[in-house]
Scaffold this motif. Sequence first.
Motif, PDB file in Angstrom:
ATOM      1  N   GLY A  61       0.774  -1.372  -0.022  1.00 13.13           N
ATOM      2  CA  GLY A  61       0.281   0.016  -0.072  1.00 13.13           C
ATOM      3  C   GLY A  61       0.765   1.205  -0.064  1.00 13.13           C
ATOM      4  O   GLY A  61       0.405   2.181   0.288  1.00 13.13           O
ATOM      5  N   ALA A  62       2.137   1.145  -0.070  1.00 16.21           N
ATOM      6  CA  ALA A  62       3.155   2.287  -0.235  1.00 16.21           C
ATOM      7  C   ALA A  62       3.488   2.962   1.043  1.00 16.21           C
ATOM      8  O   ALA A  62       3.524   2.123   1.891  1.00 16.21           O
ATOM      9  N   SER A  63       3.875   4.173   1.251  1.00 24.08           N
ATOM     10  CA  SER A  63       4.522   4.825   1.940  1.00 24.08           C
ATOM     11  C   SER A  63       4.149   4.452   3.596  1.00 24.08           C
ATOM     12  O   SER A  63       5.162   4.096   4.162  1.00 24.08           O
ATOM     13  N   VAL A  64       2.955   4.810   4.002  1.00 24.90           N
ATOM     14  CA  VAL A  64       2.706   4.357   5.281  1.00 24.90           C
ATOM     15  C   VAL A  64       2.889   3.176   5.752  1.00 24.90           C
ATOM     16  O   VAL A  64       3.399   2.694   6.867  1.00 24.90           O
ATOM     17  N   SER A 141      -1.308   5.168   1.837  1.00 19.75           N
ATOM     18  CA  SER A 141      -0.351   5.444   0.596  1.00 19.75           C
ATOM     19  C   SER A 141       0.048   6.865   1.043  1.00 19.75           C
ATOM     20  O   SER A 141      -0.585   7.789   1.524  1.00 19.75           O
ATOM     21  N   GLY A 142       1.291   7.125   0.431  1.00 23.09           N
ATOM     22  CA  GLY A 142       1.961   8.479   0.548  1.00 23.09           C
ATOM     23  C   GLY A 142       0.925   9.351  -0.306  1.00 23.09           C
ATOM     24  O   GLY A 142       0.992  10.722  -0.105  1.00 23.09           O
ATOM     25  N   THR A 143       0.191   8.994  -1.445  1.00 16.82           N
ATOM     26  CA  THR A 143      -0.473   9.795  -2.313  1.00 16.82           C
ATOM     27  C   THR A 143      -1.613  10.269  -1.477  1.00 16.82           C
ATOM     28  O   THR A 143      -1.946  11.402  -1.460  1.00 16.82           O
ATOM     29  N   GLU A 144      -2.231   9.482  -0.430  1.00 13.26           N
ATOM     30  CA  GLU A 144      -3.455   9.888   0.175  1.00 13.26           C
ATOM     31  C   GLU A 144      -2.691  10.797   1.245  1.00 13.26           C
ATOM     32  O   GLU A 144      -3.463  12.195   1.599  1.00 13.26           O
ATOM     33  N   VAL A 145      -1.549  10.726   1.697  1.00 17.29           N
ATOM     34  CA  VAL A 145      -1.070  11.770   2.914  1.00 17.29           C
ATOM     35  C   VAL A 145      -0.587  13.069   2.021  1.00 17.29           C
ATOM     36  O   VAL A 145      -1.203  14.052   2.817  1.00 17.29           O
ATOM     37  N   ASN A 146      -0.257  12.968   0.909  1.00 13.46           N
ATOM     38  CA  ASN A 146       0.074  14.304   0.237  1.00 13.46           C
ATOM     39  C   ASN A 146      -1.455  14.926  -0.275  1.00 13.46           C
ATOM     40  O   ASN A 146      -1.322  16.269  -0.172  1.00 13.46           O
TER      41      ASN A 146
END
Length: 318
Positions: A61-64, A141-146
């Motif tokens: 799920g990417a970054s987190v 994901s980092g996308t959601e964070v950003n």
Amino acid sequence: MRKLSLALCATAALGFSAAQAESLSIATGGTGGTYYPLGGGLAELITNNIDGYDAVAEVTGASVENMGLVHREDSDLAIALADTVYQAYNGGDRFNGNKLDVVALASLYPNAVQIVTLADSDINSLADLRGKRVSVGAPGSGTEVNANAILEGNGISYDDFTALRLNFNETADAIRDGDIDAGFWSVGPPTSSILSLATTRDIKLLSLSEDEIANALELEPVFAPYTLRAGLYEGMDEPVQSVGIPNVLTVNTAMSDDLAYQITKLLFEEVEYLQDIHPAANDTTVEFALTSTPIPLHPGAIRYYEEIGADIPARLRQ
């Protein structure tokens, strides 16, 4: 008979050697982004060049999620966005105040936040997302964070639109099929899922205003203004203003100094191999790594940078 016995012995020896190879897991992201192909390329480099190790890229799920995987040593290496990495190391709100066991080898390339909709959509600005169906990225994901940082910084919350948490490929498919109105990507441009979408539908990317960029930077200091060049995707005739953020290659402090050194050295000495896999790796340089990495480096990585005479900022030393 003796030849057969020798052959069997050789086969057994090869099997024994292969069995002794230590498996390394590289946590990446979805298959439609940049993490997965670059992680796969790095895995091949490690397997083919570092004796005793076999590496494989894992879809995540990417970054987190990746920070938790490295912290628990469920993954040996992970790629993640700089803001997430910074919060993991420092025990930010995203991790409920818990400081995770994570350090860096390098920053690889900058992500660009890309907000995509169909060309004939009435969405022409960030504010126009209100009342729409919008993918903000895969959960964790980092996308959601950003996406959340950009929206929150500009006074928009998930209550203002219908938020869906889809990965890159799912977001592209949903825009193409008319199931959603727009989607966020935080990924190294160009990315395969948007490239594919642009071949089947006319698309446009939303440009952020100077004030919107400034508001986002105030909330998320690791952001930087970033210009997506004209022609990046089919039908994209003008440059688009957005924000960028570095992607960091991370490991647990438990990784041996020698292995961390070998991986860092391999990354930069064989970077052309990664560039052939994805153009995002054109930004994978020692200079970018040492100016963009937000947390301290692993001692093995520092050994490599010192070996080549690089100037290592004091903030990157533990």
